[in-house]
Design an enzyme around this catalytic site. Sequence first.
Site, PDB file in Angstrom:
ATOM      1  N   LYS A 175     -10.489  -0.194  10.700  1.00 18.51           N
ATOM      2  CA  LYS A 175     -10.733  -1.358   9.842  1.00 18.51           C
ATOM      3  C   LYS A 175     -11.173  -2.563  10.665  1.00 18.51           C
ATOM      4  O   LYS A 175     -11.359  -3.658  10.136  1.00 18.51           O
ATOM      5  CB  LYS A 175      -9.452  -1.717   9.069  1.00 18.51           C
ATOM      6  CG  LYS A 175      -9.058  -0.690   7.999  1.00 18.51           C
ATOM      7  CD  LYS A 175      -7.915  -1.223   7.167  1.00 18.51           C
ATOM      8  CE  LYS A 175      -7.130  -0.145   6.454  1.00 18.51           C
ATOM      9  NZ  LYS A 175      -7.842   0.461   5.345  1.00 18.51           N
ATOM     10  N   GLN A 230      -4.366  -5.008   7.118  1.00 18.63           N
ATOM     11  CA  GLN A 230      -5.380  -5.934   6.589  1.00 18.63           C
ATOM     12  C   GLN A 230      -5.315  -7.309   7.237  1.00 18.63           C
ATOM     13  O   GLN A 230      -6.061  -8.208   6.829  1.00 18.63           O
ATOM     14  CB  GLN A 230      -5.214  -6.087   5.060  1.00 18.63           C
ATOM     15  CG  GLN A 230      -5.360  -4.814   4.268  1.00 18.63           C
ATOM     16  CD  GLN A 230      -6.791  -4.248   4.265  1.00 18.63           C
ATOM     17  OE1 GLN A 230      -7.733  -4.871   4.763  1.00 18.63           O
ATOM     18  NE2 GLN A 230      -6.941  -3.059   3.729  1.00 18.63           N
ATOM     19  N   HIS A 247       0.865  -1.180   0.000  1.00 22.56           N
ATOM     20  CA  HIS A 247       0.000   0.000   0.000  1.00 22.56           C
ATOM     21  C   HIS A 247       0.905   1.235   0.000  1.00 22.56           C
ATOM     22  O   HIS A 247       2.031   1.172   0.500  1.00 22.56           O
ATOM     23  CB  HIS A 247      -0.839  -0.055   1.287  1.00 22.56           C
ATOM     24  CG  HIS A 247      -1.867   1.021   1.425  1.00 22.56           C
ATOM     25  ND1 HIS A 247      -1.566   2.269   1.897  1.00 22.56           N
ATOM     26  CD2 HIS A 247      -3.199   1.028   1.156  1.00 22.56           C
ATOM     27  CE1 HIS A 247      -2.675   2.995   1.926  1.00 22.56           C
ATOM     28  NE2 HIS A 247      -3.672   2.274   1.485  1.00 22.56           N
ATOM     29  N   CYS A 253      -4.773   2.665  -3.611  1.00 22.77           N
ATOM     30  CA  CYS A 253      -3.558   3.151  -2.952  1.00 22.77           C
ATOM     31  C   CYS A 253      -2.417   2.151  -3.099  1.00 22.77           C
ATOM     32  O   CYS A 253      -1.603   1.980  -2.172  1.00 22.77           O
ATOM     33  CB  CYS A 253      -3.790   3.456  -1.470  1.00 22.77           C
ATOM     34  SG  CYS A 253      -4.971   4.757  -1.233  1.00 22.77           S
ATOM     35  N   ASP A 284       3.212  -4.551   8.127  1.00 24.44           N
ATOM     36  CA  ASP A 284       2.014  -3.725   7.998  1.00 24.44           C
ATOM     37  C   ASP A 284       0.806  -4.642   8.188  1.00 24.44           C
ATOM     38  O   ASP A 284       0.484  -5.447   7.316  1.00 24.44           O
ATOM     39  CB  ASP A 284       2.027  -3.069   6.607  1.00 24.44           C
ATOM     40  CG  ASP A 284       0.722  -2.359   6.280  1.00 24.44           C
ATOM     41  OD1 ASP A 284      -0.235  -2.472   7.050  1.00 24.44           O
ATOM     42  OD2 ASP A 284       0.683  -1.687   5.228  1.00 24.44           O
TER      43      ASP A 284
END
Length: 413
Positions: free
Chosen positions: A226, A203, A123, A368, A200
């Site tokens: 999220k 997600q 991302h 993104c 990261d």
Amino acid sequence: MTFDVEEIRNDFPILKTAMNGKPLVYLDNAATSQKPRQVISAVSRYYKNYNSNIHRGLYKISEEATHGYISSKKSAAKFISANSEREIIYLRNTTEAINLVALTFGEQNVGRGDHILISKMEHHSNIVPWQLLAKRKGAQLDYVELKDDAFLDMEDYAKKLEARPKIVSLTHVSNVLGTINDAGAITKMAHNAGATVLIDGAQSAPHMPVSVKEMDCDFFAFSSHKMLGPAGIGILYAKEGLLEGMQPLYGGGDMIKSVDLYDSTWNDLPWKFEAGTQNIEGAIGFGAAIKYLKKLGMENVRNHEKGLTRYALEKLDGVSGINVYGPGIDRIGERAGVVSFSVSGVHAHDVAQVFDSEGIAIRSGHHCAMPLVTQSLHESALSRMSFYIYNREEEVDKAIAAIMKTKETFHIA
Ligand code: 7TS
């Protein structure tokens, strides 16, 4: 608690609303999730009953707010199996967390000619901070290649690690492909090459069990919005030893122990990295969100989404004129609930508009992740459905019907 989708749906007021006259079908969960009443009322209870600043008031409601903030942090630490809340920094979001690492750890440890290694499925928030750092320092940014099956090219990884990068940063789950990377194995490889590792988790943390202890990563970043919580609050996890050695990024109230005219000393962890009044209501809402997810069980969350993804991939398999991206159904165990696709000859924004007219929210565009979408997948834009705990198969059916309607509208065979 058993995983009962209908019961879960009852907790989400927005799922009872309509969009364009049709019952809302929300399939844009990778962008942000919806919020259950438990989170909404935790935030509202704070505003109504004990709104006050934390750490400083020696009165009852301020103590209550401080308690709410700190217990949220404690449950966040447990949620990802951190050693303690000293390793949990509350920031605005994943983006700010990665930037903080680049601007503190990166600034202190990366020099001219050093390498920073990321991948071609990142991302923008795991690309741009490293580009900026590389430019400031005269360092080199390297990318691990992807294979056609939507997984990282592990041979290329091993090769790029030979440059002994100072920092390796990698998404746990791709927000476009849904690929679940083996963050533990990659961390081990990167550590053997002498790198410090950031994962990261934007997600992954919302959708599957995550243990930073098992992964052994040095930094882990994710966002509350999220995973059922409010926007404007996110987490940087970092190993305590690393945080001790890092300079603070922001100076101001709360992050100091003492302030002199020309010098200051820093507060204990994690407060050294939290300057100024924090997002207190965000933290309290985030605490309620974590509690909700823990009650469901992250293994159940993952299984539910895996089932929906399998169902969607099976249904899409029979549809002509569309390209579906990400790992195939044979590797469903390494694929999260994100399904990106394009309809041949139709722009992704036109696809999203047809979906919108059917009451279905999906995302379209470059997500993104421009290097991935435009250079690796050779698409200008993609449409994406992404699932969460409250989605059901009947909503996938509606999405498939919307794809059929798109094809009909644009005369695609
Ligand atoms: N990393 C990944 C893998 C992401 O998917 C996102 C947001 C971020 C970082 C940034 O998170 P933030 O909370 O700081 O904004 N992804 C998306 C998306 O896929 N659609 O909208 C936002």
